[in-house]
Design a protein around this motif. Structure first.
Motif, PDB file in Angstrom:
ATOM      1  N   LYS A   1       3.676  10.391  -6.795  1.00 39.37           N
ATOM      2  CA  LYS A   1       4.831  10.777  -7.595  1.00 39.37           C
ATOM      3  C   LYS A   1       4.449  11.055  -9.047  1.00 39.37           C
ATOM      4  CE  LYS A   1       7.624   7.432  -8.461  1.00 39.37           C
ATOM      5  NZ  LYS A   1       8.633   6.363  -8.258  1.00 39.37           N
ATOM      6  N   LEU A   2       3.522  10.262  -9.578  1.00 38.92           N
ATOM      7  CA  LEU A   2       3.192  10.367 -10.998  1.00 38.92           C
ATOM      8  C   LEU A   2       2.093  11.379 -11.286  1.00 38.92           C
ATOM      9  CD1 LEU A   2       3.262   6.562 -11.903  1.00 38.92           C
ATOM     10  CD2 LEU A   2       4.992   8.278 -12.468  1.00 38.92           C
ATOM     11  N   SER A   3       1.369  11.801 -10.266  1.00 36.38           N
ATOM     12  CA  SER A   3       0.237  12.698 -10.492  1.00 36.38           C
ATOM     13  C   SER A   3       0.686  14.146 -10.651  1.00 36.38           C
ATOM     14  CB  SER A   3      -0.746  12.595  -9.324  1.00 36.38           C
ATOM     15  OG  SER A   3      -1.758  13.569  -9.437  1.00 36.38           O
ATOM     16  N   ASP A   4      -0.033  14.876 -11.515  1.00 37.14           N
ATOM     17  CA  ASP A   4       0.207  16.310 -11.678  1.00 37.14           C
ATOM     18  C   ASP A   4      -0.439  17.119 -10.553  1.00 37.14           C
ATOM     19  OD1 ASP A   4       1.479  15.756 -14.078  1.00 37.14           O
ATOM     20  OD2 ASP A   4      -0.375  15.912 -15.230  1.00 37.14           O
ATOM     21  N   GLU A   5      -1.375  16.502  -9.842  1.00 37.93           N
ATOM     22  CA  GLU A   5      -2.133  17.193  -8.811  1.00 37.93           C
ATOM     23  C   GLU A   5      -1.526  16.944  -7.426  1.00 37.93           C
ATOM     24  OE1 GLU A   5      -4.981  19.066  -9.513  1.00 37.93           O
ATOM     25  OE2 GLU A   5      -4.448  18.728 -11.613  1.00 37.93           O
ATOM     26  N   LYS A   6      -1.611  17.926  -6.547  1.00 40.63           N
ATOM     27  CA  LYS A   6      -1.154  17.750  -5.168  1.00 40.63           C
ATOM     28  C   LYS A   6      -2.151  16.878  -4.413  1.00 40.63           C
ATOM     29  CE  LYS A   6      -0.244  20.149  -0.818  1.00 40.63           C
ATOM     30  NZ  LYS A   6       0.781  19.164  -0.443  1.00 40.63           N
TER      31      LYS A   6
ATOM     32  N   LYS B   1       4.045  10.977   5.564  1.00 41.29           N
ATOM     33  CA  LYS B   1       5.318  11.036   4.844  1.00 41.29           C
ATOM     34  C   LYS B   1       5.150  11.597   3.441  1.00 41.29           C
ATOM     35  CE  LYS B   1       7.617   7.227   7.254  1.00 41.29           C
ATOM     36  NZ  LYS B   1       8.138   5.835   7.138  1.00 41.29           N
ATOM     37  N   LEU B   2       3.964  11.430   2.879  1.00 39.77           N
ATOM     38  CA  LEU B   2       3.684  11.933   1.534  1.00 39.77           C
ATOM     39  C   LEU B   2       3.062  13.324   1.561  1.00 39.77           C
ATOM     40  CD1 LEU B   2       2.377   8.622  -0.076  1.00 39.77           C
ATOM     41  CD2 LEU B   2       4.605   9.708  -0.418  1.00 39.77           C
TER      42      LEU B   2
ATOM     43  N   PHE C   1       1.715  -0.911 -10.334  1.00 42.08           N
ATOM     44  CA  PHE C   1       1.610  -0.618 -11.757  1.00 42.08           C
ATOM     45  C   PHE C   1       2.754   0.257 -12.240  1.00 42.08           C
ATOM     46  CE2 PHE C   1      -0.177   2.967  -9.597  1.00 42.08           C
ATOM     47  CZ  PHE C   1       0.119   4.057 -10.395  1.00 42.08           C
ATOM     48  N   ARG C   2       2.934   0.248 -13.536  1.00 33.12           N
ATOM     49  CA  ARG C   2       3.744   1.229 -14.259  1.00 33.12           C
ATOM     50  C   ARG C   2       2.866   1.724 -15.393  1.00 33.12           C
ATOM     51  NH1 ARG C   2       6.087   1.023 -10.422  1.00 33.12           N
ATOM     52  NH2 ARG C   2       8.306   0.912  -9.959  1.00 33.12           N
TER      53      ARG C   2
ATOM     54  N   VAL D   1       0.830  -1.206   0.000  1.00 39.55           N
ATOM     55  CA  VAL D   1       0.000   0.000   0.000  1.00 39.55           C
ATOM     56  C   VAL D   1       0.864   1.256   0.000  1.00 39.55           C
ATOM     57  CG1 VAL D   1      -0.256   0.071   2.525  1.00 39.55           C
ATOM     58  CG2 VAL D   1      -1.993   1.116   1.068  1.00 39.55           C
ATOM     59  N   GLN D   2       2.026   1.215   0.638  1.00 39.87           N
ATOM     60  CA  GLN D   2       2.916   2.375   0.626  1.00 39.87           C
ATOM     61  C   GLN D   2       3.465   2.617  -0.770  1.00 39.87           C
ATOM     62  OE1 GLN D   2       5.991   2.393   3.615  1.00 39.87           O
ATOM     63  NE2 GLN D   2       7.163   4.008   2.611  1.00 39.87           N
ATOM     64  N   ARG D   3       3.887   1.553  -1.446  1.00 36.10           N
ATOM     65  CA  ARG D   3       4.385   1.719  -2.824  1.00 36.10           C
ATOM     66  C   ARG D   3       3.286   2.248  -3.744  1.00 36.10           C
ATOM     67  NH1 ARG D   3       9.287   0.604  -3.981  1.00 36.10           N
ATOM     68  NH2 ARG D   3      10.536  -0.708  -2.595  1.00 36.10           N
ATOM     69  N   LEU D   4       2.061   1.749  -3.563  1.00 38.43           N
ATOM     70  CA  LEU D   4       0.944   2.212  -4.378  1.00 38.43           C
ATOM     71  C   LEU D   4       0.706   3.704  -4.172  1.00 38.43           C
ATOM     72  CD1 LEU D   4      -1.460   1.531  -6.255  1.00 38.43           C
ATOM     73  CD2 LEU D   4      -2.785   1.024  -4.186  1.00 38.43           C
ATOM     74  N   ALA D   5       0.641   4.132  -2.915  1.00 34.18           N
ATOM     75  CA  ALA D   5       0.401   5.555  -2.621  1.00 34.18           C
ATOM     76  C   ALA D   5       1.548   6.419  -3.132  1.00 34.18           C
ATOM     77  CB  ALA D   5       0.212   5.747  -1.119  1.00 34.18           C
ATOM     78  N   GLU D   6       2.782   5.950  -2.978  1.00 36.91           N
ATOM     79  CA  GLU D   6       3.943   6.705  -3.463  1.00 36.91           C
ATOM     80  C   GLU D   6       3.909   6.850  -4.977  1.00 36.91           C
ATOM     81  OE1 GLU D   6       7.295   5.618  -0.029  1.00 36.91           O
ATOM     82  OE2 GLU D   6       7.389   4.685  -2.011  1.00 36.91           O
ATOM     83  N   ASP D   7       3.567   5.770  -5.679  1.00 32.32           N
ATOM     84  CA  ASP D   7       3.536   5.820  -7.147  1.00 32.32           C
ATOM     85  C   ASP D   7       2.509   6.823  -7.644  1.00 32.32           C
ATOM     86  OD1 ASP D   7       5.536   3.962  -7.361  1.00 32.32           O
ATOM     87  OD2 ASP D   7       4.226   2.267  -7.822  1.00 32.32           O
ATOM     88  N   ILE D   8       1.317   6.798  -7.057  1.00 32.41           N
ATOM     89  CA  ILE D   8       0.266   7.720  -7.494  1.00 32.41           C
ATOM     90  C   ILE D   8       0.666   9.161  -7.189  1.00 32.41           C
ATOM     91  CG2 ILE D   8      -2.125   8.433  -7.126  1.00 32.41           C
ATOM     92  CD1 ILE D   8      -2.764   5.494  -6.535  1.00 32.41           C
TER      93      ILE D   8
END
Length: 340
Positions: free
Chosen positions: A43-48, A73-74, A113-114, A34-41
Motif C-alpha cells: 500500500k505504501l510503496s510507489d512501485e508495483k 490477494k495483493l 510499522f508506520r 505477515v498479511q498486515r506487513l505485506a499489505e502495508d508495504i
C-alpha cells in the motif's frame, strides 16, 4: 519490485501461542501479522509489487497455501522457500536466492510499522531505523557527522548508536545483496552465535561504495512476546479505526456494550458483557458474563465470567473464571468455576 519475507523462526518467546501456529500467522486485528506487513508495504510503496517470497520452516501445506493466497490477494506472484536450519538473517535471505534481483524489499515478519515508505532510487538502498533505549539487542547503524551511514553493527556490547534497524530494507538491485551474502557464506564470515548476519553483508556493501539512506519510522510495533503482541493489537485497532467500525451481521450480540475500537469476527456471540476498548475477538468465539479490555482472543474460544485485561488467548481455548491476566494457548481449558 519484489518483497522477501523471512519467517522461518520458531517464535519461542511467544509460546504457547506458537506451538501450533507459526508466529507470523498470529492474528492482529483479525489478520495474520505477515498479511498486515505485506499489505502495508504494498500500500505504501510507489512501485508495483510483482512477487512476494516467503521463507518458511516446515509449516505444512495448509500454511503454504495461506501464504500464497495472501500474495494473490495483493496482485502478486507468491513464492515459497524453505530454511531448514536457523543459520542467521543473511542465511535466511539466501534461501530466496532466485528472487534476489531487481528492486527488492526485505521485511522480517515479526514487526509491524508506520513509516514514510519512500523508496529512494538515488541510493543503493534504504534502511528503516528507530531510536531505542537499549540498542544492545538489535542491529544498529552508526552515522557520520553528515548523517550518512558509516557502519552497521550487530548487537553491540558497547554503545555505538541507538538507531536500531527495525528489520525492513530496500535494495535497488537485489543482485548486489545476493553477491554479498554469497561472499560472507563462502568465506564463513560469521557474527554473533556463529550465524551469517545481514548486517555483515550490509557493511561490506557500504565499504565497497554502496550508498544507504535512512528510512524514518513513526511507530515500530513488535510482536516478539505476549505483552508486546497484545500491545501491538491495540495499536493497530487504534490506527485502523475505519477498518473495525462495523460489526459483522453474523455476530450475535445481546445485552452487551462494545467500546471501540474492537475487532469482532464472524459468528461471534457476546452476551451480558462489556467488550473493549482494544479487543480482538476471532471468528466463532463466544463471550458471556464477561468484562474484557485490551485483549487478543483468537478463533472459536469460550470465555465465561472472564474479567480480563492485557491477555492473549489462543484458538479453541476455554476460560471459565476469575479476574486474571493470562496467556492461554490453543485448545487449553482454564476453569475456576468447577474446582472438582
Amino acid at each position: 519490485m519484489k518483497i522477501i519475507i523471512p519467517m522461518a523462526g520458531r517464535g519461542s518467546r511467544l509460546r504457547p501461542h506458537t506451538l501450533t501456529v507459526p508466529k507470523p500467522l498470529i492474528p492482529i486485528g483479525g489478520k495474520p501479522i505477515v498479511q498486515r506487513l505485506a499489505e502495508d508495504i504494498t500500500k505504501l510503496s510507489d512501485e508495483k509489487v510483482e512477487e512476494i517470497a516467503f521463507i518458511i520452516g516446515d509449516f505444512g501445506a495448509e500454511v503454504e497455501a495461506q501464504l500464497l493466497g495472501i500474495a494473490e490477494k495483493l496482485g502478486a506472484k507468491g513464492t515459497i522457500y524453505h530454511q531448514e536450519e536457523p543459520l542467521g538473517t543473511a542465511h535466511a535471505i539466501w534461501m530466496a536466492e532466485q528472487s534476489l534481483s531487481g528492486p527488492v524489499v526485505v521485511a522480517f515478519a515479526d514487526t509491524l510499522f508506520r513509516a514514510n515508505f519512500h523508496l529512494d532510487m538515488n541510493s543503493d538502498g534504504v534502511v528503516w531505523v528507530k531510536k531505542v533505549e537499549d540498542p544492545s539487542a538489535f542491529g544498529v547503524v552508526k552515522l557520520d557527522a553528515y548523517g550518512v551511514i558509516e557502519d552497521f553493527v550487530e548487537k553491540p556490547k558497547e554503545f555505538v548508536s541507538d538507531l536500531a534497524i527495525i528489520g525492513i530494507y530496500f535494495f535497488k538491485d537485489g543482485q548486489n545483496l545476493r553477491e554479498e551474502i554469497k561472499y560472507i557464506m563462502d568465506n564463513e564470515i560469521q557474527g554473533n552465535g556463529g550465524e551469517y548476519q545481514l548486517t555483515d553483508a550490509l557493511e561490506n556493501m557500504r565499504a565497497k561504495g554502496k550508498k544507504f539512506t535512512l528510512g524514518p519510522v513513526d511507530e515500530w510495533m513488535d510482536c516478539g512476546n505476549k505483552a508486546a503482541t497484545v500491545d501491538t493489537n491495540g495499536k493497530i485497532l487504534g490506527f485502523e479505526k475505519e477498518e473495525f467500525a462495523n460489526v459483522p451481521k453474523s455476530a450475535q450480540i445481546s445485552n452487551s456494550l462494545i467500546i471501540p475500537p474492537c475487532f469482532i469476527g464472524e459468528n461471534v456471540v457476546i452476551e451480558n458483557s462489556k467488550i473493549g476498548p482494544y479487543v480482538s475477538l476471532g471468528n466463532g468465539t463466544k463471550v458471556v458474563n464477561s468484562n474484557i479490555d485490551n485483549c487478543l482472543i483468537q478463533e472459536k474460544c469460550v470465555i465465561d465470567h472472564g474479567n480480563l485485561t492485557g491477555s492473549m488467548i489462543g484458538n479453541h481455548a476455554q476460560y471459565f473464571g476469575v479476574s486474571r491476566n493470562i496467556s492461554l494457548g490453543d485448545y487449553s481449558v482454564l476453569d475456576f468455576k468447577n474446582k472438582d
